[in-house]
Design an enzyme around this catalytic site. Structure first.
Site, PDB file in Angstrom:
ATOM      1  N   LEU A  52      20.616 -17.111  34.806  1.00  0.00           N
ATOM      2  CA  LEU A  52      20.700 -18.032  33.669  1.00  0.00           C
ATOM      3  C   LEU A  52      22.049 -18.727  33.723  1.00  0.00           C
ATOM      4  O   LEU A  52      23.073 -18.086  33.986  1.00  0.00           O
ATOM      5  CB  LEU A  52      20.558 -17.268  32.356  1.00  0.00           C
ATOM      6  CG  LEU A  52      19.178 -16.679  32.028  1.00  0.00           C
ATOM      7  CD1 LEU A  52      19.273 -15.741  30.828  1.00  0.00           C
ATOM      8  CD2 LEU A  52      18.170 -17.779  31.731  1.00  0.00           C
ATOM      9  N   ASP A  53      22.069 -20.029  33.462  1.00  0.00           N
ATOM     10  CA  ASP A  53      23.350 -20.728  33.469  1.00  0.00           C
ATOM     11  C   ASP A  53      24.127 -20.428  32.192  1.00  0.00           C
ATOM     12  O   ASP A  53      23.651 -19.696  31.309  1.00  0.00           O
ATOM     13  CB  ASP A  53      23.166 -22.234  33.705  1.00  0.00           C
ATOM     14  CG  ASP A  53      22.322 -22.898  32.617  1.00  0.00           C
ATOM     15  OD1 ASP A  53      22.309 -22.402  31.471  1.00  0.00           O
ATOM     16  OD2 ASP A  53      21.682 -23.924  32.912  1.00  0.00           O
ATOM     17  N   VAL A  54      25.311 -20.981  32.102  1.00  0.00           N
ATOM     18  CA  VAL A  54      26.223 -20.632  31.006  1.00  0.00           C
ATOM     19  C   VAL A  54      25.624 -20.940  29.644  1.00  0.00           C
ATOM     20  O   VAL A  54      25.724 -20.140  28.698  1.00  0.00           O
ATOM     21  CB  VAL A  54      27.567 -21.374  31.174  1.00  0.00           C
ATOM     22  CG1 VAL A  54      28.503 -21.060  30.011  1.00  0.00           C
ATOM     23  CG2 VAL A  54      28.226 -20.995  32.483  1.00  0.00           C
TER      24      VAL A  54
ATOM     25  N   ARG B 100      15.642 -28.631  30.751  1.00  0.00           N
ATOM     26  CA  ARG B 100      16.302 -29.653  29.935  1.00  0.00           C
ATOM     27  C   ARG B 100      15.821 -31.048  30.335  1.00  0.00           C
ATOM     28  O   ARG B 100      15.633 -31.917  29.478  1.00  0.00           O
ATOM     29  CB  ARG B 100      17.822 -29.533  30.086  1.00  0.00           C
ATOM     30  CG  ARG B 100      18.377 -28.200  29.588  1.00  0.00           C
ATOM     31  CD  ARG B 100      19.895 -28.166  29.644  1.00  0.00           C
ATOM     32  NE  ARG B 100      20.384 -26.849  29.254  1.00  0.00           N
ATOM     33  CZ  ARG B 100      20.797 -25.925  30.103  1.00  0.00           C
ATOM     34  NH1 ARG B 100      20.782 -26.172  31.396  1.00  0.00           N
ATOM     35  NH2 ARG B 100      21.208 -24.744  29.678  1.00  0.00           N
TER      36      ARG B 100
END
Length: 322
Positions: free
Chosen positions: A97-99, A236
């Site tokens: 998972l990204d930040v 996104r």
């Protein structure tokens, strides 16, 4: 005690990654907490050795010295002499998972890292809740990104959104069949389609196997997305593309993973639970389900090959958990 603690650490567990935290930091924090727990355990009793000590002879009136055989502990392995017993652990991270994203993050400890590879090869689906905001466009598709456009959204209705989502799901399902290399005329393909077990044979772009709107209150809307081979940036961008299809713009304000394969939010340990005993319990509780699900998903690839056993014993004297 140390050997038993090590044996119960081989396997998979899930942690909840909050937004704003890098997955590397989460992994390092988990490793630090596990090392603290292992090193805080009671060390094994020191080995004894025989030493001849010089002292006065028993019952002698004169000051005569003699050698007496005495059993004394060997301190070469004492923590105060050689330092902590455990200095590093090998911990692997599954689908990252990204930040900005949050949710279920699967980790593998010891031999559990092999199971992470099995999870990857099984092409398991993952669930996300994705929150969008109509009327804005950003350079990175995020709400806090650089604003590049504003637009009206009064014409957007729930019915229009549901129609776009149905079209997206239909196009991705066709792509899924193409990447699975299945002959649609066979009985096997039909049965796999009915049960929803069609999987791509190799790498592919993001494939959406299910998408629906959970909440619609313009300008906000909340989607539930079931997908595979995705990145959070893909999700996104999907929100951005939905906005364009609706003749407006949209940015993503939240990405949260609620399921990764057979691990859900109920399995994910919160930050206050990233300690030795909680992780050991989580690994042991998940082990039967992990073995059953992977055997089911990888039956064609594994055949009669046995899955790694999470109860393998290791020497407590080792400095690194393999």
């Amino acid at each position: 005690m140390w050997s038993a603690g090590l044996a119960r650490l081989h396997g998979l567990f899930a942690a909840y990654k909050p937004p704003g935290l890098k997955w590397e930091h989460l992994r390092d924090t988990v490793e630090l907490q596990l090392l603290k727990g292992l090193n805080a355990g009671k060390p094994p009793a020191p080995e004894q050795r025989v030493r001849f000590l010089l002292g006065p002879a028993d019952g002698s009136e004169e000051k005569e010295l003699t050698l007496t055989a005495t059993s004394v502990p060997t301190l070469t392995n004492h923590p105060l002499v050689c330092g902590p017993a455990f200095t590093s652990l090998k911990i692997g991270v599954g689908h990252r998972l990204d930040v900005q994203a949050s949710g279920v993050l699967v980790l593998g400890v010891g031999h559990g890292r092999r199971l992470l590879t099995d999870m990857y090869n099984a092409h398991l689906t993952k669930d996300y809740t994705v929150r969008g905001l109509l009327g804005k466009a950003a350079d990175d598709f995020c709400e806090d990104g650089k604003l590049v456009e504003k637009s009206t959204y009064d014409h957007v209705t729930r019915e229009k959104l549901d129609r776009i989502l149905a079209l997206i799901q239909g196009s991705h399902q066709k792509a899924l069949v193409n990447y699975s290399n299945l002959d649609l005329k066979t009985q096997e393909a039909y049965e796999m389609a009915v049960t929803g077990s069609i999987r791509p044979m190799n790498k592919s772009p993001m494939l959406v196997t299910g998408i629906r709107c959970l909440h619609f209150a313009p300008p906000e809307f909340l989607l539930e997305v079931q997908c595979m081979h995705e990145t959070q940036k893909n999700l996104r961008k999907l929100v951005h593309e939905i906005g364009l299809e609706l003749k407006t713009t949209a940015v993503c304000s939240q990405v949260r993973r609620t399921r990764d394969g057979f691990f859900t939010l109920d399995d994910a340990l919160l930050r206050t639970q990233w300690d030795l005993y909680s992780i050991q319990d989580a690994i042991q509780a998940a082990a039967p389900r992990v073995a059953a699900e992977l055997k089911k998903s990888l039956s064609l690839e594994l055949g009669t090959q046995q899955l790694p056993n999470s109860d393998l014993s290791h020497e407590s004297k080792g400095q690194t958990l393999p």
